[in-house]
Design a protein around this motif. Structure first.
Motif, PDB file in Angstrom:
ATOM      1  N   GLU A   1      27.104 125.269 -73.522  1.00 24.20           N
ATOM      2  CA  GLU A   1      27.113 124.148 -74.463  1.00 24.20           C
ATOM      3  C   GLU A   1      26.285 122.975 -73.933  1.00 24.20           C
ATOM      4  OE1 GLU A   1      30.142 121.081 -76.722  1.00 24.20           O
ATOM      5  OE2 GLU A   1      30.964 122.928 -75.882  1.00 24.20           O
ATOM      6  N   LEU A   2      26.417 122.676 -72.646  1.00 21.80           N
ATOM      7  CA  LEU A   2      25.661 121.564 -72.075  1.00 21.80           C
ATOM      8  C   LEU A   2      24.154 121.825 -72.113  1.00 21.80           C
ATOM      9  CD1 LEU A   2      27.932 120.621 -69.044  1.00 21.80           C
ATOM     10  CD2 LEU A   2      27.738 119.446 -71.238  1.00 21.80           C
ATOM     11  N   LEU A   3      23.748 123.046 -71.824  1.00 16.67           N
ATOM     12  CA  LEU A   3      22.330 123.392 -71.890  1.00 16.67           C
ATOM     13  C   LEU A   3      21.798 123.319 -73.329  1.00 16.67           C
ATOM     14  CD1 LEU A   3      22.125 126.352 -69.361  1.00 16.67           C
ATOM     15  CD2 LEU A   3      21.059 124.098 -69.139  1.00 16.67           C
TER      16      LEU A   3
ATOM     17  N   CYS B   1      27.179 132.596 -78.121  1.00 18.33           N
ATOM     18  CA  CYS B   1      27.549 131.307 -77.526  1.00 18.33           C
ATOM     19  C   CYS B   1      28.797 130.738 -78.178  1.00 18.33           C
ATOM     20  CB  CYS B   1      26.398 130.317 -77.661  1.00 18.33           C
ATOM     21  SG  CYS B   1      24.970 130.714 -76.648  1.00 18.33           S
TER      22      CYS B   1
ATOM     23  N   ARG C   1      36.689 129.514 -74.467  1.00 17.75           N
ATOM     24  CA  ARG C   1      36.940 128.376 -73.587  1.00 17.75           C
ATOM     25  C   ARG C   1      37.977 127.438 -74.210  1.00 17.75           C
ATOM     26  NH1 ARG C   1      32.389 124.759 -73.880  1.00 17.75           N
ATOM     27  NH2 ARG C   1      33.651 123.668 -75.378  1.00 17.75           N
TER      28      ARG C   1
ATOM     29  N   MET D   1      30.859 128.993 -67.077  1.00 18.75           N
ATOM     30  CA  MET D   1      29.713 129.503 -67.780  1.00 18.75           C
ATOM     31  C   MET D   1      29.719 129.029 -69.233  1.00 18.75           C
ATOM     32  SD  MET D   1      28.470 133.407 -68.464  1.00 18.75           S
ATOM     33  CE  MET D   1      29.562 133.788 -69.798  1.00 18.75           C
ATOM     34  N   SER D   2      30.867 129.056 -69.875  1.00 22.74           N
ATOM     35  CA  SER D   2      30.913 128.669 -71.284  1.00 22.74           C
ATOM     36  C   SER D   2      30.597 127.191 -71.468  1.00 22.74           C
ATOM     37  CB  SER D   2      32.269 129.017 -71.891  1.00 22.74           C
ATOM     38  OG  SER D   2      33.294 128.295 -71.255  1.00 22.74           O
ATOM     39  N   LEU D   3      31.063 126.352 -70.558  1.00 19.18           N
ATOM     40  CA  LEU D   3      30.747 124.927 -70.632  1.00 19.18           C
ATOM     41  C   LEU D   3      29.251 124.709 -70.390  1.00 19.18           C
ATOM     42  CD1 LEU D   3      31.570 121.987 -70.910  1.00 19.18           C
ATOM     43  CD2 LEU D   3      32.137 121.991 -68.480  1.00 19.18           C
ATOM     44  N   SER D   4      28.691 125.456 -69.453  1.00 21.07           N
ATOM     45  CA  SER D   4      27.262 125.336 -69.159  1.00 21.07           C
ATOM     46  C   SER D   4      26.411 125.696 -70.362  1.00 21.07           C
ATOM     47  CB  SER D   4      26.881 126.243 -67.991  1.00 21.07           C
ATOM     48  OG  SER D   4      27.543 125.846 -66.831  1.00 21.07           O
TER      49      SER D   4
END
Length: 87
Positions: free
Chosen positions: A6-8, A69, A76, A1-4
């Motif tokens: 940042e990517l979003l 965020c 993460r 979720m945390s990577l998502s």
């Protein structure tokens, strides 16, 4: 979720303009966003800066959301670099 998250956030800024992701410390990074091939590997901005820019450029993205965020990204990174259970 945390990577998502940042990517979003990166995708949302890139949709506005790719230069918003370029690290301004070296002009080659900015040139790369405009299609000029740099001598070195181009670098992008840190997650902290990404979320701060989202607060400015994305309607409805508040400073409170940015802070949340950033907490997720910090957890993460903590888990990734130390192996500690951050979540």
């Amino acid at each position: 979720m945390s990577l998502s998250l940042e990517l979003l956030a990166r995708a949302a800024l890139a949709q506005i303009h790719p230069v918003l992701l370029a690290d301004p410390k070296h002009q080659d990074n900015i040139h790369y966003a405009f299609g000029i091939v740099p001598e070195n590997v181009p670098k992008s901005i840190q997650a902290k800066t990404i979320f701060a820019r989202c607060s400015v450029f994305i309607k409805g993205f508040t400073d409170k959301m940015s802070g949340h965020c950033l907490i997720m990204a910090d957890r993460r990174n903590s888990e990734l670099h130390s192996g500690a259970a951050a979540f």
